[in-house]
Design an enzyme around this catalytic site. Structure first.
Site, PDB file in Angstrom:
ATOM      1  N   HIS A  71     -19.179   9.504  14.061  1.00 10.10           N
ATOM      2  CA  HIS A  71     -18.516  10.473  14.944  1.00 10.10           C
ATOM      3  C   HIS A  71     -19.007  10.383  16.387  1.00 10.10           C
ATOM      4  O   HIS A  71     -18.272  10.722  17.323  1.00 10.10           O
ATOM      5  CB  HIS A  71     -18.736  11.895  14.430  1.00 10.10           C
ATOM      6  CG  HIS A  71     -18.066  12.162  13.121  1.00 10.10           C
ATOM      7  ND1 HIS A  71     -18.368  13.238  12.329  1.00 10.10           N
ATOM      8  CD2 HIS A  71     -17.097  11.469  12.445  1.00 10.10           C
ATOM      9  CE1 HIS A  71     -17.627  13.215  11.230  1.00 10.10           C
ATOM     10  NE2 HIS A  71     -16.853  12.150  11.278  1.00 10.10           N
TER      11      HIS A  71
ATOM     12  N   HIS B 169     -20.447  13.240   4.140  1.00 12.01           N
ATOM     13  CA  HIS B 169     -19.498  12.325   4.799  1.00 12.01           C
ATOM     14  C   HIS B 169     -20.175  11.428   5.826  1.00 12.01           C
ATOM     15  O   HIS B 169     -19.528  10.570   6.423  1.00 12.01           O
ATOM     16  CB  HIS B 169     -18.339  13.090   5.438  1.00 12.01           C
ATOM     17  CG  HIS B 169     -18.756  14.147   6.425  1.00 12.01           C
ATOM     18  ND1 HIS B 169     -19.416  13.867   7.599  1.00 12.01           N
ATOM     19  CD2 HIS B 169     -18.585  15.498   6.402  1.00 12.01           C
ATOM     20  CE1 HIS B 169     -19.619  14.980   8.276  1.00 12.01           C
ATOM     21  NE2 HIS B 169     -19.142  15.995   7.569  1.00 12.01           N
ATOM     22  N   HIS B 170     -21.478  11.619   6.026  1.00 13.34           N
ATOM     23  CA  HIS B 170     -22.283  10.727   6.867  1.00 13.34           C
ATOM     24  C   HIS B 170     -21.762  10.619   8.297  1.00 13.34           C
ATOM     25  O   HIS B 170     -21.880   9.575   8.943  1.00 13.34           O
ATOM     26  CB  HIS B 170     -22.383   9.338   6.226  1.00 13.34           C
ATOM     27  CG  HIS B 170     -22.752   9.382   4.773  1.00 13.34           C
ATOM     28  ND1 HIS B 170     -24.008   9.758   4.349  1.00 13.34           N
ATOM     29  CD2 HIS B 170     -22.020   9.158   3.651  1.00 13.34           C
ATOM     30  CE1 HIS B 170     -24.038   9.741   3.018  1.00 13.34           C
ATOM     31  NE2 HIS B 170     -22.842   9.393   2.579  1.00 13.34           N
ATOM     32  N   CYS B 171     -21.192  11.713   8.790  1.00 17.23           N
ATOM     33  CA  CYS B 171     -20.623  11.730  10.147  1.00 17.23           C
ATOM     34  C   CYS B 171     -19.636  10.582  10.341  1.00 17.23           C
ATOM     35  O   CYS B 171     -19.588   9.950  11.398  1.00 17.23           O
ATOM     36  CB  CYS B 171     -21.723  11.675  11.206  1.00 17.23           C
ATOM     37  SG  CYS B 171     -22.790  13.120  11.218  1.00 17.23           S
ATOM     38  N   ALA B 172     -18.871  10.323   9.295  1.00 10.71           N
ATOM     39  CA  ALA B 172     -17.875   9.243   9.342  1.00 10.71           C
ATOM     40  C   ALA B 172     -16.675   9.642   8.483  1.00 10.71           C
ATOM     41  O   ALA B 172     -16.314   8.955   7.527  1.00 10.71           O
ATOM     42  CB  ALA B 172     -18.482   7.931   8.855  1.00 10.71           C
TER      43      ALA B 172
END
Length: 412
Positions: free
Chosen positions: A124, A368-371
Site C-alpha cells: 500500500h 492482507h499484508h498491506c497488499a
C-alpha cells in the site's frame, strides 16, 4: 568467508527465549527483523557517551555526532553503490521515502493528463500516495497485472507506457509472494519504450524487502529512486533511506519545511533552500537511528552479502519442499522466490492458523499484508506469511511443518 547460522544466532539473544512453553521460532522478519547485539550496543554507546544534536552545533560533541551521521551517509552510498553521498536522503522509512517522492517529484514533474504505472503486487505504501496525488492533480494510474504465477509479464509493459508516462514505480521483491522482479531488465525495457515515444520516464524501485536479501547496485539497476527501511535490515525502526539520482534531487522542491533544510530565511527577501540531500531533511533527524543503521550495515557486511544470499536461498528451497508435505496447504506465488512464503491451510482463516502457530511458539504474519490488491487477485481475504532471515534454520522450518500438520489434524 564461511557462513554459520549457529554463530549468527548467538548475536540475537531474543531467539533464545521460549514462547508458550516452546522455543521461539521467529518467522516474521519481513515485517521487522530482529536486531543483533552489535546494533543495540552501538546505539546504547552513542546515547551514553556521544549524543548531541547534529549539523548546527560548534561544540565538540555536536561536531563529532555530525561527522558520525554524515559518515553513515557515505557508508550507505557505498553499500548500495550510489555515485555520491549527496544522493542519500535519510527518511523515517520506505513509506515516507515514497511519500516524499510523490509530493516533491510528483508535484514537479507529473501533470494533469499524464500517467504513471504501478503493479498489482505493490505494498500500500507504493499505491496510496499515488492515488492521493492523482486525486489532486488528475493523472492516470495504470496497473501492471500479475500473471497466474504471481509474476509480471514483461510483454504487457508495452501497452502501459506511452509518451505521457512519467513514472514506473514497482517493488524489487514482493512482500507477499516473494516474487523477485528482474529490475534491470524491466528498467531497460521501460526506458526503451519511453524513448521510442519521445517520453520522459523515471523509475522508482521499492526495496523494502530486497535490501535484506540481495546486494543492491543502484547504478547497475539504472533506477532513478530506490527506497528502503532500516528495520528490515536488522537496524532500528524510524529510519530509512531514499536514494535519488542527483540530477533529479537537484530539480525537486522540498517537501517539508523547517530547520536544517534552508540556506536563508528572510521575512523580506524570502527563503532559499539547502542543496540535496539536506533540502529534504527538515528538523532534527533520528540521530540514534542513523547510527544504528550504520551498525546494521557493518553487521551484514561482516557476514558477507553473497554468503547471506546463499544461506537464505538454500533455506528457501528446503522450506518450499517441506511445506509441500502439508496436505491441505496452498502456496501463493512463484516457485522461485526469495524471503517470504505466503500460504493458507485448507479453508481455515489465516488468523486462526496464526493463533494456533503462536501456541507452538511460532511467529508468523497473518492478514492482507498491506497488499489488498494481491488478496483480490487470489480471491482471498487474508494469507499466512512465513519469512526467512539470516538467523532462520532448517529446524525452524521443520517446527513450522510439524505444527501445521498438527493444526490440520485438530481443525480437520
Amino acid at each position: 568467508m564461511t557462513f554459520s547460522v549457529k554463530k549468527v544466532r548467538q548475536d540475537f539473544p531474543v531467539l533464545t527465549q521460549q514462547v508458550n512453553g516452546h522455543p521461539l521460532v521467529y518467522l516474521d522478519s519481513a515485517a521487522s527483523a530482529q536486531k543483533p547485539v552489535s546494533v543495540i550496543e552501538r546505539e546504547s554507546e552513542f546515547c551514553l557517551h556521544q549524543y548531541a544534536a547534529v549539523h548546527r552545533g560548534i561544540h565538540t560533541l555536536s561536531s563529532a555526532a555530525t561527522r558520525m551521521v554524515e559518515n553513515v551517509r557515505y557508508q550507505i552510498a557505498q553499500f548500495i553503490h550510489a555515485q555520491s553521498h549527496e544522493e542519500i536522503v535519510f527518511v523515517k522509512g520506505t513509506t515516507e521515502g515514497i511519500n516524499l517522492i510523490a509530493n516533491s517529484y510528483g508535484r514537479k514533474f507529473i501533470n494533469n493528463g499524464d500517467n504513471i504505472v504501478i503493479t498489482e503486487m505493490e505494498h500500500h505504501a507504493n499505491i496510496v500516495p499515488w492515488y492521493m496525488l492523482a486525486e489532486q492533480i488528475g493523472f492516470e494510474i495504470r496497473v501492471w497485472p500479475l500473471n497466474e504465477n504471481g509474476e509480471l509479464d514483461q510483454a504487457i509493459l508495452a501497452s502501459l507506457i506511452d509518451s505521457r508516462t512519467k513514472l514506473l514505480s514497482f517493488t524489487h521483491l514482493s512482500n507477499v509472494l516473494g516474487t523477485v522482479n528482474p529490475v534491470r531488465q524491466i528498467i531497460k525495457q521501460a526506458r526503451k519504450l519511453a524513448d521510442e515515444q519521445e517520453g520522459r520516464l523515471h523509475i522508482l524501485v521499492d526495496g523494502a524487502q530486497a535490501i535484506m536479501h540481495k546486494q543492491i547496485d543502484v547504478q547497475d539497476l539504472d533506477c532513478d529512486f530506490y527506497v528502503f527501511s532500516s528495520h528490515k535490515l536488522y537496524g532500528p525502526t524510524g529510519i530509512g533511506v531514499l536514494y535519488g539520482r542527483k540530477s533529479l534531487l537537484d530539480a525537486m522542491p522540498p517537501w517539508e519545511g523547517g530547520g536544517a533544510m534552508i540556506k536563508q530565511v528572510s521575512l523580506q527577501k524570502g527563503i532559499t533552500y539547502a542543496e540535496p540531500p539536506w533540502r529534504f531533511e527538515a528538523g532534527t533527524p533520528n540521530i540514534t537511528g542513523i547510527i544504528g543503521l550504520g551498525a546494521a550495515v557493518d553487521y551484514v557486511t561482516s557476514l558477507g552479502l553473497d554468503e547471506i544470499q546463499q544461506h537464505e536461498q538454500a533455506l528457501m528451497d528446503y522450506a518450499m519442499a517441506r511445506l509441500k508435505e502439508v496436505k491441505t496447504l496452498k502456496l501463493y506465488g512463484p516457485e522461485q522466490r526469495q524471503g517470504v512464503i505466503a500460504f493458507n491451510l485448507g479453508r481455515h482463516h489465516a488468523y486462526d492458523v496464526g493463533s494456533f502457530l503462536d501456541q507452538y511458539g511460532i511467529a508468523i504474519r497473518t492478514g492482507h499484508h498491506c497488499a489488498l490488491p494481491v488478496m483480490e487477485h487470489y480471491h482471498v481475504s487474508s494469507m499466512c506469511r512465513a519469512s526467512l532471515a539470516i538467523y532462520t534454520t532448517q529446524e525452524d522450518i521443520d517446527a513450522l511443518v510439524v505444527a501445521l500438520q498438527r493444526i490440520e489434524q485438530l481443525l480437520g
